[in-house]
Design an enzyme around this catalytic site. Structure first.
Site, PDB file in Angstrom:
ATOM      1  CG  ASP A 346     -18.217   7.887  11.690  1.00 25.03           C
ATOM      2  OD1 ASP A 346     -17.919   6.910  11.327  1.00 25.03           O
ATOM      3  OD2 ASP A 346     -18.055   8.656  10.865  1.00 25.03           O
ATOM      4  CE1 TYR A 483     -13.273   8.505   8.023  1.00 26.01           C
ATOM      5  CE2 TYR A 483     -14.686   9.914   6.352  1.00 26.01           C
ATOM      6  CZ  TYR A 483     -14.643   9.203   7.356  1.00 26.01           C
ATOM      7  OH  TYR A 483     -15.737   8.811   8.193  1.00 26.01           O
ATOM      8  CG  HIS A 540     -21.061   3.122  12.626  1.00 27.04           C
ATOM      9  ND1 HIS A 540     -19.927   3.334  13.343  1.00 27.04           N
ATOM     10  CD2 HIS A 540     -21.024   4.344  11.930  1.00 27.04           C
ATOM     11  CE1 HIS A 540     -19.110   4.259  12.884  1.00 27.04           C
ATOM     12  NE2 HIS A 540     -20.195   4.961  12.272  1.00 27.04           N
TER      13      HIS A 540
END
Length: 589
Positions: A346, A483, A540
């Site tokens: 990730d 982010y 995921h």
């Protein structure tokens, strides 16, 4: 009930068997008899020449003393060489053949292959509550050039609940007392044990005590008999052994910028750095740490800044990729690691790719779980590029609203983790309940979905609580800041436009990932020329959802691109012309 973890009920309560006993050579790794027979075959010496030298038909022979720990391998080799010279002269063999035979014998000790298929089946039985015991006829290996043999034994031992070695307890097969000793130490009755034996005579001895026996012919037949005895499918992938707080070394380093980076490590050998994603910390790698360490790698899992027990600096620009990748290099510097293999998941995959790109002299190889490498656009950063049609990346724009996402996620930590770490597979409950392309429209990640989410099936209750307790200390804000630095990262990376990731690289894609799709790896070879790709049918969190499958992919790939020179994974009896000789050898040795 936890779908994958809590269903591992103690089935042994319903079976008369409680423990599976395994021999070492010929059951858990390549038979030494096979190795000896192959040397005889390859060098044209009489059949049984080497095997007769090693027969234990006299308690004073070195072959008898070495298994009882009265001689070490280093002490035995001169005696073996002396006996070999005498036999060579008696058989009028050349000195060249003698030297080659000695070299081949030593080499064979270091080239034993782990019988992975059987090991996997035994792990499956352990998952179901049964105990496993390695009862090994083995020696004290202090001879030079045989370090790989010691590592192989360590790898195999780490997968068993109990281990008794003949050289340590002064008992060896076929002495019936070795079975009595092991059963007494474990607290089991003979009728509760199954013993997998390489030699028929050994099996008869164990059977005379009341132990059920299986004669090792090949791995599939052993597994088939175990399946019949337990009425269980042993071909499914087991859950690997997991690292715990008490089974790893904990450490912290202060980087050159003053950031405290927390890490755990296990093992020795070539270094592997594991970098977690969001929202995780080092604990997300708990199934990979023991496996990679046992393969012969120094395995280090870090907490990125802002996560776990690492520093959580307050400023947004403390979370730019240039600073994060430098943290990784600073950890390597502090631990005197000149080169490492970087594995990321990730968010950690992004750091792994950039470490490989910006520090090619420090990164030997790179692995990404889920996130493909894409060279950045020369004129705009990622969010600017997708702004008009964000699609499934809409959540990234929600993350840009500082304070909003973290406030929502911290209202109910359990619910947030059940969202992030939930089951999004094709049969998963969440698959059609959560739409990441409408996060802003719905007003949040958790808005518009059922209030009561099922507990994540990939964590036990105590494991989920560890996540909750850890993130209550840091909150989600520091992780979300990663982010919010796209533009800064883009500007920093402009100087490397056109550079390829030249190291050996592996990407493992989750087929049911809601964000990263299989098609995302198309044309990656243009920018990552030494790329290997795999996909797994899961969501995921690959390392939690398919830990066993991932471990085997990593092990096979590492063995090919950067082996530790410690462990060789193989099958029980390699196919060979010498195979025909083995059956009768095992009957009479």
């Amino acid at each position: 009930m936890n779908k994958y973890r809590d269903k591992l009920l103690p089935f042994f309560k319903f079976s008369k068997y409680k423990v599976i006993i395994c021999d070492y050579f010929g059951v858990m790794c390549t038979p030494m008899l096979f190795k000896l027979a192959k040397i005889e075959w390859d060098y044209g010496v009489p059949r049984g020449f080497l095997i007769n030298l090693l027969k234990r038909n006299d308690p004073e022979k070195p072959a008898s003393k070495i298994l009882l720990g009265k001689l070490t391998l280093a002490e035995t080799m001169p005696l073996f060489q002396k006996a070999l010279i005498q036999s060579v002269k008696a058989n009028k063999m050349s000195a060249v053949a003698f030297g080659s035979i000695i070299d081949e014998f030593i080499s064979s000790i270091s080239k034993l292959k782990v019988n992975l298929l059987l090991l996997r089946s035994l792990q499956r039985l352990k998952n179901l509550g049964y105990k496993t015991c390695l009862l090994a006829n083995s020696w004290i290996n202090d001879y030079r050039f045989t370090e790989c043999s010691a590592r192989t034994k360590l790898f195999i031992k780490s997968n068993f609940d109990y281990c008794f070695e003949s050289s340590q307890i002064n008992l060896a097969r076929p002495d019936i007392e070795i079975y009595r000793y092991a059963l007494d130490q474990m607290g089991f009755k003979p009728q509760e044990a199954i013993s997998i034996e390489t030699v028929e005579f050994y099996a008869e001895v164990a059977k005379s005590l009341g132990i059920t026996t299986i004669l090792a012919v090949d791995q599939p037949s052993i597994i088939q008999k175990l399946e019949s005895m337990f009425d269980i499918n042993l071909k499914t992938m087991p859950i690997p052994s997991a690292a715990s707080d008490s089974s790893v070394i904990h450490g912290q380093v202060i980087t050159k910028s003053g950031i405290r980076i927390n890490f755990v490590e296990k093992g020795s050998g070539p270094a592997i750095i594991l970098i977690h994603g969001f929202p995780h910390y080092w604990y997300s790698w708990r199934y990979q740490i023991p496996y990679l360490a046992n393969l012969g790698y120094r395995t280090i899992a870090i907490d990125l800044r802002g996560f776990g027990k690492s520093s959580c600096p307050p400023d947004l620009l403390d979370y730019t990729v240039d600073k994060i990748t430098q943290d990784v290099i600073d950890v390597m510097d502090s631990l005197f690691i000149d080169k490492a293999i970087i594995i990321g998941h990730d968010l950690g995959s992004i750091m792994a790719w950039f470490c490989a790109l910006h520090f090619p002299d420090r990164v030997l190889a790179v692995v990404s779980l889920n996130v493909p490498y894409k060279p950045q656009h020369p004129r705009k950063h990622f969010l600017s590029h997708i702004k008009r049609r964000p699609g499934r990346f809409d959540y990234l724009f929600y993350y840009q609203q500082k304070g909003k996402a973290e406030t929502e996620l911290e209202k109910d930590f359990r619910r947030s983790f059940n969202l992030f770490l939930g089951d999004y597979s094709r049969i998963g409950w969440l698959r059609n309940k959560v739409d990441f392309s409408t996060v802003r429209k719905r007003g949040g990640l958790l808005e518009g979905i059922p209030k009561e989410l099922p507990d994540t099936p990939f964590l036990r209750e105590e494991e989920l609580q560890k996540y909750i307790d850890t993130f209550k200390q840091t909150g989600f804000g520091p992780g979300l800041n990663y982010y919010r630095t796209y533009e800064h990262t883009w500007r920093w990376n402009l100087k490397f436009i056109g550079r390829k990731v030249s190291q050996p690289a592996l990407i493992v894609i989750a087929e049911d990932d809601k964000i990263f799709r299989l098609g995302g790896t198309n044309n990656m070879e243009k920018h990552v020329p030494n790329l290997t790709s795999y996909s797994l049918d899961c969501g995921h969190c690959i390392q939690l959802e398919k830990p066993g499958e991932l471990n085997e992919i990593l092990g096979r790939w590492l063995e090919r691109v950067h082996p530790s020179h410690s462990i060789t994974l193989g099958r029980i009896f390699p196919e060979s012309d010498a195979q025909a000789n083995n059956d009768s050898i095992f009957q009479h040795f």
